[in-house]
Write an enzyme that holds these catalytic residues in place. Structure first.
Site, mmCIF file in Angstrom:
data_model
loop_
_atom_site.group_PDB
_atom_site.id
_atom_site.type_symbol
_atom_site.label_atom_id
_atom_site.label_comp_id
_atom_site.label_asym_id
_atom_site.label_seq_id
_atom_site.Cartn_x
_atom_site.Cartn_y
_atom_site.Cartn_z
ATOM 1 N N TYR A 144 0.810 -1.212 0.000
ATOM 2 C CA TYR A 144 0.000 0.000 0.000
ATOM 3 C C TYR A 144 0.848 1.269 0.000
ATOM 4 C CZ TYR A 144 -3.939 -3.077 1.178
ATOM 5 O OH TYR A 144 -4.899 -4.060 1.171
ATOM 6 N N LYS A 201 4.197 -15.193 3.846
ATOM 7 C CA LYS A 201 4.236 -16.004 2.627
ATOM 8 C C LYS A 201 5.708 -16.316 2.328
ATOM 9 C CE LYS A 201 2.146 -18.036 -0.859
ATOM 10 N NZ LYS A 201 1.431 -19.316 -0.624
ATOM 11 N N ASP A 233 -2.092 -18.280 2.995
ATOM 12 C CA ASP A 233 -3.167 -19.044 2.376
ATOM 13 C C ASP A 233 -3.715 -20.082 3.344
ATOM 14 O OD1 ASP A 233 -0.619 -20.082 2.127
ATOM 15 O OD2 ASP A 233 -0.872 -20.836 0.098
ATOM 16 N N ASP A 257 -5.269 -6.770 6.045
ATOM 17 C CA ASP A 257 -6.488 -6.164 5.507
ATOM 18 C C ASP A 257 -7.458 -7.252 5.066
ATOM 19 O OD1 ASP A 257 -8.331 -4.415 4.457
ATOM 20 O OD2 ASP A 257 -7.072 -3.702 2.827
ATOM 21 N N ASP A 261 -11.008 -8.819 7.297
ATOM 22 C CA ASP A 261 -12.347 -8.781 6.704
ATOM 23 C C ASP A 261 -12.954 -10.182 6.663
ATOM 24 O OD1 ASP A 261 -12.188 -6.089 6.395
ATOM 25 O OD2 ASP A 261 -12.280 -6.069 4.212
#
Length: 368
Positions: A144, A201, A233, A257, A261
């Site tokens: 970001y 990751k 994942d 993020d 959610d």
């Protein structure tokens, strides 16, 4: 003796003005009970700021935030301001900008399962039984905030190898950024169940390999806290398969993020998920949901995430745990009585228990 705090209100867009009014209502009510008073300033952020000033984060807004004791944000964004043109401002730039300017590097998103809402979750009650987790998301690094560009390439980017557009975003982290957020997670875990899931990751990304190295270096200073490495994942799958295994989960910006959610569905709705963004100065509190422009102005939005963000503000910025606990108990009592907004309505919810934004705020106040 009454203690006064200054609060910068950022209603933003969509349902923002409606829900922030309920947060303020609850804050004033709990303040009156506990000898606290609040002075409010209101400023523009997001789409409304773009319309009024041409920028998503006006200088005046940042100055008001920096001069306050805490910032209470509602929501920003909406299709009115959606654009793929990099030259045009987007509401989200205001949100990212104020987090960066205030030095807010740690986003805390608690995932609580209210017993009264167990059937509102997308998962079976037995799967979410015992879920009480905190997602600690790094806020100032990663994709970001990394270098990015879109450009026209004369060859190899279009169909059949023709000329076309190319774009890149850079995922970049420094040791310092990783260490401070991981240390924050371990300090928090010591006050909970002494277990940290570090989510990365590392099988693919070099930034994640650095993340894992630094996380284990920090973990050596906390022999009483268990560290569990988990690929992102797998974490996404485990949030659905066995969410009760998580206590504190720490991860980088974009992963946090997305996962937070996803985790909101454990609680039944994004409308139940509060958050705190902390750093070395003024902190910012906001619900984790969006601006919901499709229901804006209808008086049916769920204000509970905003109200629970007020709870977090009292707890983290003002160290008023008794007042914060009162809000948490009041929200639980209202839910236990069966009152619901549309997003958390259950199959068996009677029609006369379905209420709107203002009524929900009034009921929380009545239980304080």
């Amino acid at each position: 003796m009454t203690t006064n705090y200054s609060i910068c209100l950022l209603p933003g867009d969509g349902i923002g003005p409606e829900i922030i009014a309920e947060g303020r209502k609850v804050l004033d009510a709990v303040g009156a009970k506990h000898g606290l008073s609040f002075t409010y300033s209101e400023a523009l952020l997001g789409g409304c700021a773009i319309d009024a000033t041409g920028t998503a984060l006006p200088d005046e807004t940042l100055a008001a935030a920096q001069a306050s004791d805490a910032v209470l944000l509602a929501a920003v964004g909406g299709p009115k301001w959606d654009t793929t043109d990099p030259a045009k401002p987007r509401p989200e730039q205001g949100l990212l900008g104020i987090r960066k300017a205030l030095g807010l590097y740690a986003n805390l998103r608690p995932v609580r399962i209210f017993k009264a809402l167990a059937d509102a979750s997308a998962l079976k009650p037995e799967v979410i039984d015992g879920v009480d987790m905190l997602i600690v998301r790094e806020l100032t690094g990663g994709l970001y905030f990394g270098r990015r560009e879109r450009f026209y390439d004369e060859e190899g980017c279009g169909a059949g190898g023709a000329a076309g557009q190319r774009a890149y975003d850079t995922l970049e982290y420094s040791e310092y950024e990783i260490e401070r957020i991981v240390r924050h997670a371990f300090d928090t875990a010591r006050k909970r169940s002494c277990r940290v899931h570090s989510i990365d990751k590392a099988n693919v990304l070099e930034s994640s390999r650095l993340w894992r190295e630094v996380a284990h270096r920090v973990a050596a200073d906390y022999p009483d806290v268990e560290i569990v490495d988990m690929l992102v994942d797998n974490a996404a799958m485990q949030l659905i398969n066995n969410p009760a295994q998580f206590d504190v989960a720490v991860t980088e910006n974009m992963f946090g993020d997305i996962l937070s959610d996803e985790a909101s569905m454990l609680a039944g709705s994004l409308g139940m998920l509060a958050s705190a963004s902390l750093g070395d100065g003024v902190a910012l509190y906001e619900p984790s949901h969006g601006s919901a422009p499709d229901i804006a102005g209808k008086g049916i939005a769920n204000p509970l995430a905003q109200i629970l963000s007020v709870e977090m503000m009292l707890r983290y910025s003002f160290d008023k745990s008794e007042a914060a606990d009162d809000i948490a108990r009041a929200v639980e009592a209202v839910l236990d009585e069966g009152w619901r907004t549309g997003d958390i309505k259950q199959v068996e919810t009677p029609a006369d228990k379905l209420i709107g934004t203002v009524q929900m705020g009034d009921l929380v106040v009545s239980h304080l």
